[in-house]
Design a protein around this motif. Structure first.
Motif, short mmCIF file in Angstrom:
data_model
loop_
_atom_site.label_atom_id
_atom_site.label_comp_id
_atom_site.label_asym_id
_atom_site.label_seq_id
_atom_site.Cartn_x
_atom_site.Cartn_y
_atom_site.Cartn_z
N GLU A 64 -4.78 -10.80 -12.18
CA GLU A 64 -3.45 -10.22 -12.31
C GLU A 64 -2.97 -9.80 -10.93
O GLU A 64 -3.79 -9.49 -10.05
CB GLU A 64 -3.51 -8.98 -13.23
CG GLU A 64 -2.12 -8.52 -13.66
CD GLU A 64 -2.10 -7.10 -14.20
OE1 GLU A 64 -3.18 -6.49 -14.34
OE2 GLU A 64 -0.99 -6.61 -14.45
N VAL A 65 -1.66 -9.81 -10.75
CA VAL A 65 -1.09 -9.40 -9.47
C VAL A 65 -0.09 -8.28 -9.72
O VAL A 65 0.73 -8.36 -10.65
CB VAL A 65 -0.39 -10.58 -8.76
CG1 VAL A 65 0.33 -10.11 -7.50
CG2 VAL A 65 -1.41 -11.67 -8.42
N VAL A 66 -0.19 -7.24 -8.92
CA VAL A 66 0.82 -6.17 -8.95
C VAL A 66 1.58 -6.24 -7.63
O VAL A 66 0.98 -6.20 -6.56
CB VAL A 66 0.17 -4.79 -9.14
CG1 VAL A 66 1.18 -3.68 -8.83
CG2 VAL A 66 -0.35 -4.64 -10.56
N LEU A 67 2.89 -6.40 -7.73
CA LEU A 67 3.72 -6.44 -6.53
C LEU A 67 4.35 -5.07 -6.32
O LEU A 67 5.16 -4.62 -7.13
CB LEU A 67 4.81 -7.51 -6.68
CG LEU A 67 4.29 -8.94 -6.85
CD1 LEU A 67 5.45 -9.90 -7.11
CD2 LEU A 67 3.52 -9.37 -5.61
N VAL B 168 6.06 -3.18 -9.45
CA VAL B 168 6.08 -1.74 -9.70
C VAL B 168 6.82 -1.04 -8.56
O VAL B 168 7.01 -1.60 -7.48
CB VAL B 168 4.65 -1.15 -9.82
CG1 VAL B 168 3.90 -1.79 -10.99
CG2 VAL B 168 3.87 -1.34 -8.52
N GLY B 169 7.22 0.17 -8.82
CA GLY B 169 7.85 1.00 -7.79
C GLY B 169 9.20 0.44 -7.38
O GLY B 169 9.93 -0.16 -8.18
N ALA B 170 9.53 0.64 -6.10
CA ALA B 170 10.84 0.22 -5.61
C ALA B 170 11.05 -1.28 -5.79
O ALA B 170 12.16 -1.75 -6.02
CB ALA B 170 10.98 0.59 -4.14
N GLY C 106 0.81 -1.22 0.00
CA GLY C 106 0.00 0.00 0.00
C GLY C 106 0.84 1.26 0.00
O GLY C 106 0.41 2.28 0.53
N GLY C 107 2.03 1.20 -0.59
CA GLY C 107 2.80 2.43 -0.77
C GLY C 107 2.28 3.19 -1.99
O GLY C 107 1.27 2.82 -2.58
N LEU C 108 3.00 4.25 -2.35
CA LEU C 108 2.52 5.09 -3.45
C LEU C 108 2.35 4.30 -4.74
O LEU C 108 1.35 4.44 -5.44
CB LEU C 108 3.50 6.25 -3.67
CG LEU C 108 3.41 7.38 -2.66
CD1 LEU C 108 4.48 8.43 -2.95
CD2 LEU C 108 2.02 8.02 -2.70
N ALA C 109 3.31 3.44 -5.05
CA ALA C 109 3.24 2.70 -6.31
C ALA C 109 2.04 1.76 -6.32
O ALA C 109 1.33 1.65 -7.33
CB ALA C 109 4.54 1.91 -6.51
N GLY C 110 1.80 1.10 -5.20
CA GLY C 110 0.68 0.17 -5.12
C GLY C 110 -0.65 0.90 -5.20
O GLY C 110 -1.58 0.47 -5.90
N LEU D 258 -1.51 2.81 5.42
CA LEU D 258 -1.20 2.87 4.00
C LEU D 258 -0.17 3.98 3.79
O LEU D 258 0.00 4.85 4.63
CB LEU D 258 -2.46 3.18 3.19
CG LEU D 258 -3.51 2.07 3.17
CD1 LEU D 258 -4.78 2.58 2.49
CD2 LEU D 258 -3.00 0.83 2.46
N GLY D 259 0.48 3.95 2.66
CA GLY D 259 1.38 5.05 2.34
C GLY D 259 2.81 4.61 2.13
O GLY D 259 3.57 5.25 1.42
N GLY D 260 3.20 3.54 2.80
CA GLY D 260 4.55 3.02 2.61
C GLY D 260 5.61 3.93 3.17
O GLY D 260 5.33 4.98 3.75
N ALA D 261 6.84 3.51 3.01
CA ALA D 261 7.96 4.28 3.53
C ALA D 261 9.21 3.75 2.88
O ALA D 261 10.00 3.06 3.50
CB ALA D 261 8.04 4.14 5.05
N ILE D 262 9.39 4.10 1.63
CA ILE D 262 10.45 3.44 0.86
C ILE D 262 11.82 3.73 1.45
O ILE D 262 12.62 2.83 1.64
CB ILE D 262 10.40 3.88 -0.60
CG1 ILE D 262 9.10 3.38 -1.23
CG2 ILE D 262 11.60 3.33 -1.36
CD1 ILE D 262 8.79 3.99 -2.53
N PHE D 263 12.08 4.96 1.75
CA PHE D 263 13.38 5.29 2.32
C PHE D 263 13.24 5.57 3.81
O PHE D 263 13.96 6.36 4.38
CB PHE D 263 14.01 6.46 1.58
CG PHE D 263 14.22 6.12 0.13
CD1 PHE D 263 15.15 5.17 -0.22
CD2 PHE D 263 13.44 6.70 -0.85
CE1 PHE D 263 15.32 4.82 -1.55
CE2 PHE D 263 13.61 6.36 -2.18
CZ PHE D 263 14.55 5.42 -2.53
#
Lengths: 91, 954
Positions: free
Chosen positions: B275-278, B448-450, B173-177, B200-205
């Protein structure tokens, strides 16, 4: 868990089925040789690629059917009724 | 480390206080804290002890990658071992302690292991404790090493399981998801988005900018408004299986105080997705230098997350050592929040001017081309020794000593490719990112994303800080949870365990409960430098489910206790209960074993019942006997091909005993088949085997003899069957109101009749497994209880005795009636039990016939079914081996005892056995040997009671 397309019910989870192993095996007549009978009982194809096998929708309609499945990717190319002709399949 | 709570900021609710206990001591935190952030805010720096050397450990991470802060949560039946402090949301009354420390992580007496650490490197146990045997040492070693305690009491919680079918499943549930979910949802697809975190929102770094946070909130709000979208937090995708099936574990009550928990604790979702988005993000890697496991050494991203989400600073004097531009954000944010950041040690020679300006503006000393040679301190980091890096990345000279109480590190970022890999996807090495990224994917799945390596990173590879030519250090940690050092990787290399799979097993690198989330890439890259190979050419081990340890209860769901394998009850169960029956499970049926009277033990009760049946009459509930209806114009043809004997010659209204084989000729089932009409048969099977026989019928009909017009159906549970047996059986049955003529002439042995009994439709078969005059009376299931009561009432004047399965076993053994599965096994052919005739003479082929004709089936010394008379009056033990007379063990076994009873009707023991060429050896004396004791016995006919069958046919 595979998603298997029962020819009679449509796609259902593998847990509804029982796999019956290789299909399209000819049952020899009673007067066959011991070697022929042993071959029928014990010798099975073990391909890396398309495998034709039969499945029983045991927790569903109760019907047996054939499936062509890749033993590498588990992709199922086709399912068809026991008495239906074999569809065209990849090598 | 001396972490503390900042005066403002964070996504915590400061208006409320949450009280919890750590290692027995009381602490306070706020809603929004994890146990890890609360411990850090309270200045707790040692949160555990390492697995092998019991070294003090602090928090390394802030999420599921955390290898150090493993804890035992709660106590008693609901205690959970090895939870990570970083994944436990704080609740009132939470109580936890470190798993691998005694008596506490601050004072761990097991730390003596650390003193002899240089003597117990990787594979030490394999090499050392080999004499006399590993098992002599294993218990003590396991006790010292183990992680956590499994609860000893049964789990009182409930776990639920659900299936879901979605067009699109988004994991993360980060930005990419969120963005991927919104795009699909707006196109009208049914979307499920799951996030393991509570937010939700994630925290990539490790942290979000204000802009990112606003964007995440906007996306989440837009998704929430759509009817075709389901958002689930606290739901972690742990497994990616075939054909786009994913398993998710949803935590329903784990985050609540115990008194507010209602309903199931967790729910296992099995989601089949089109379909699955990781969008699973990336995990930061540690740098590998001496002392990098000291409490106070932390991933930069973790410090960023503790700051942004919980307003906790990890220390008062912070140093950052990194090899990439993304790690700077955490140091800059700490400085902005008022935390003193002493220095940034950047391995790269060049740094972006904007970062440099920002650092200088915040008063941070920046040293480029520099890194940490060693973290200093014993129970926590007190400073670092720096070193310059030459062009090849080797440490050169000893730099200065910098005091600090917190050292942040960043060795780059590894995309979370676990689910992609579980799905069968390949991995490729991204040189720019210095990380494995998703490659080809056979399933309908994309990253997708990171997680896809979309990171925009400037990085200089730095896998291990060492001088040129120096061996990797045994004091620089790679796998924190399993205590694997760079020196252990070097040892594996020296001892030729160089493939990544060997490296893993020899050193246990990546085999801990975190599956090497922070350690795998560092470990294989160090092996790569030793081998002179790029990480891409070293490769990775395969990722397997679960992504994160999950509770066994979630997988078991409701399939536990009585629901694991529910026993089938008899229609007249209540009547048996009222008669004081002792029930046992036979197959899946719960049946009366015997009916003890007051003061009676099992043996006496069973003997009394068996005697009463022969003396007067007995009543046995035979409802579990399998009943399969076979109908159709080709029914007789079909059954001729199934049974060993011929069925088509059976007249309507008559029954016949028959044997079924499998295609290998082995006995599969036996029972009585009745012909109800020309095209209608009722096939009797052994109890508990009806489903298997019906399945075999269908397989033959659908797969082999597809032209036969036959239908078969398992009707076992449609009928309640009561067996009245004994000399008075007919008289008792005749006292009931029936239109069936029960007289001996009109109703001979092996006849089948239909009619009414007490006004109810019934089927009666005259068949006998006891050797007595015997009727099996079948009525629709709902009348089973009433039929039982009527027969007990009608039989009362004759002292009718209810008898259970154990008495039946005595009666049939006296008669020498075979019990399939007791007297036969997976090698028994029909000719071995005296039914070989049709194998050679029958007009048509039948299942298994050809197998019986093989040379092995024709051997004269095959084991055959016989009776055994005990010559010294003792019971012959079941399973005892048959030897030649006078022969002592170990002699060659000629067979074994299969059934054995103390017969009340014969007044002596009688046994059944399978013995080589037994049928031609009747009268021969043999020796029966069992566990050192010999018995004398004589081979006799299986039937020892009423051999002419006068009683049965009477």
């Amino acid at each position: 868990m595979l998603n298997i397309d029962c020819p009679y019910c449509g796609p259902r989870a593998e847990s509804e089925y029982r796999c019956g192993g290789e299909s399209l095996i000819q049952r020899p007549a009673l007067d066959c040789s011991d070697a022929e009978w042993a071959d029928y009982l014990y010798t099975r194809n073990n391909p890396k690629g398309v495998h034709i096998e039969r499945w029983h929708h045991v927790h569903g309609c109760g019907m047996w059917f054939n499936a062509a499945r890749s033993t590498v990717t588990h992709q199922i190319f086709a399912t068809w009724g026991m008495t239906d002709p074999v569809p065209e399949l990849p090598e | 480390m001396s972490g503390y709570r900042l005066a403002e900021g964070g996504r915590i609710d400061r208006s409320r206080t949450v009280r919890f206990r750590w290692g027995g001591q009381p602490y306070e935190g706020h809603p929004g804290d994890t146990l890890a952030s609360a411990l850090l805010a309270n200045g707790v720096s040692i949160v555990g002890r390492s697995f092998k050397y019991h070294r003090p450990r602090g928090l390394l991470g802030a999420g599921l990658e955390e290898p150090n802060a493993l804890l035992q949560l709660g106590d008693g039946a609901t205690t959970v071992p090895n939870r990570k402090a970083t994944e436990v949301e704080l609740f009132d009354g939470l109580s936890a302690s470190a798993v691998n420390a005694w008596p506490s992580p601050e004072l761990d007496l097991m730390a003596v292991n650390g003193l002899v650490k240089r003597f117990i490197p990787a594979a030490f146990y394999y090499k050392t404790f080999t004499w006399p045997h590993w098992r002599w040492f294993e218990p003590a070693i396991r006790k010292a090493a183990g992680l956590g305690r499994a609860p000893e009491a049964a789990d009182p919680d409930r776990y639920d399981q659900r299936h879901a079918h979605e067009d699109l499943l988004v994991v993360g549930g980060g930005l990419a998801g969120l963005a991927a979910a919104l795009e699909a949802a707006r196109a009208g697809r049914q979307v499920l988005l799951v996030e393991g975190d509570a937010l939700l929102g994630g925290a990539i770094f490790g942290r979000q900018s204000a802009d990112d946070r606003a964007e995440a909130e906007r996306l989440a709000a837009a998704l929430s408004a759509l009817p075709n979208v389901t958002l689930k937090t606290r739901t972690l995708a742990v497994g990616y299986h075939d054909h786009n099936l994913l398993s998710l574990v949803e935590r329903l009550t784990d985050h609540l105080p115990e008194d507010r928990r209602r309903g199931p604790r967790q729910r296992l979702w099995k989601v089949r997705a089109g379909e699955v988005v990781l969008a699973t993000g990336a995990i930061e890697r540690p740098l590998v230098f001496d002392g990098n496991d000291l409490p106070g050494v932390m991933l930069a991203s973790a410090a960023g997350l503790y700051l942004e989400r919980h307003a906790v600073a990890p220390g008062r004097r912070v140093v950052l050592a990194c090899n990439n531009d993304r790690a700077w954000g955490a140091a800059l944010a700490l400085a902005e929040a008022g935390v003193r950041v002493e220095a940034i040690l950047e391995a790269r020679a060049e740094v972006e001017p904007a970062l440099l300006a920002a650092a200088r503006g915040a008063g941070i000393v920046v040293e480029t081309g520099t890194t940490v040679l060693q973290a200093l301190g014993r129970r926590g980091v007190t400073g670092v020794r720096t070193t310059r890096l030459d062009a090849q990345g080797h440490a050169t000279g000893e730099g200065r000593r910098l005091p600090c109480d917190c050292l942040l590190m960043s060795g780059g970022f590894s995309p979370v490719v676990h689910l992609h890999s579980q799905a069968g996807g390949s991995l490729g090495w991204d040189e720019g990112l210095q990380a494995f990224v998703p490659g080809a994917q056979p399933q309908a799945c994309r990253s997708v994303g990171a997680a896809a390596g979309d990171l925009d990173l400037s990085i200089r590879p730095l896998w291990h800080v060492a001088r040129a030519g120096a061996d990797p250090s045994p004091s620089a940690w790679v796998d924190f949870q399993n205590d694997v050092t760079a020196g252990d990787v070097a040892l594996a290399h020296r001892e030729a365990f160089r493939s990544v799979e060997h490296l893993k097993r020899y050193t246990t690198l990546g085999m801990a409960s975190d599956q090497g989330k922070t350690s795998n890439v560092n470990g294989l890259a160090i092996m790569g430098t030793l081998l002179g190979k790029a990480p891409a050419d070293v490769g990775t081990t395969r990722f397997r489910p679960p992504y994160d340890p999950s509770t066994m209860g979630a997988y078991a769901g409701l399939r536990r206790g009585d629901l694991l394998r529910p026993a089938a009850g008899l229609p007249a169960h209540a009547a048996h209960e009222a008669l004081g029956a002792v029930f046992e499970e036979y197959g899946h049926w719960l049946r009366p074993a015997f009916y003890p009277r007051a003061g009676e033990g099992e043996a006496r009760a069973v003997a009394r019942e068996a005697a009463a049946v022969r003396a007067s009459a007995g009543l046995f509930d035979a409802s579990p006997l399998g009943k399969i209806a076979v109908k159709g114009p080709d029914a007789a043809t079909f059954l001729d091909r199934i049974y060993v004997g011929t069925i088509s010659t059976l007249k309507p209204g008559r029954c016949r005993y028959g044997l079924m084989l499998n295609e290998h000729g082995i006995l599969f089932d036996d029972g009585v088949v009745a012909r109800i009409a020309e095209d209608h048969f009722l096939v009797g099977t052994t109890s508990g085997h009806a489903a298997a026989v019906q399945a075999a019928f269908q397989e033959w009909l659908q797969c082999e003899w597809t032209g036969l017009a036959v239908a078969s159906e398992n009707v076992t549970q449609g009928w309640a069957v009561m067996n009245v047996a004994g000399p008075h059986a007919r008289t008792i049955l005749q006292s009931l109101e029936t239109d069936i003529d029960l007289s001996a002439d009109a109703f001979p042995h092996l006849a089948h009749r239909e009619g009414t009994l007490e006004g109810v439709h019934c089927r009666i078969q005259r068949v006998s497994f006891t050797g007595e005059l015997s009727f099996e009376v079948a009525v629709p299931t709902r009348y089973g209880l009433a039929l039982h009561a009527r027969l007990m009432e009608a039989g009362a004047p004759f002292g009718i005795t209810p008898f259970g399965v154990e008495a039946l076993m005595i009666l049939r053994t006296e008669k020498g009636f075979l019990h399939l599965g007791s007297d036969t096994d997976g090698m028994t052919l029909p000719q071995d039990i005296g039914f070989g005739g049709p194998v050679t003479t029958k007009k048509v082929d039948f299942v298994g016939r050809r197998s019986c004709l093989r040379p092995d089936g024709q051997r004269a010394d095959r084991r055959q079914f016989v009776g055994l008379e005990s010559l010294d009056g003792r019971l012959l033990p079941v399973g005892a081996h048959v030897l030649r007379p006078g022969e002592a063990a170990p002699g060659r076994s000629q067979g074994w005892v299969t059934s054995s009873v103390n017969s009340p009707n014969l007044g002596r023991p009688h046994a059944l056995a399978m013995i080589e060429a037994g049928q031609s050896r009747l009268g021969e004396e043999i020796c029966v040997w069992d566990l050192g004791t010999s018995h004398r016995a004589r081979i006799v006919d299986p039937c020892a009671f009423d051999p002419e069958g006068v009683r049965m046919h009477g």
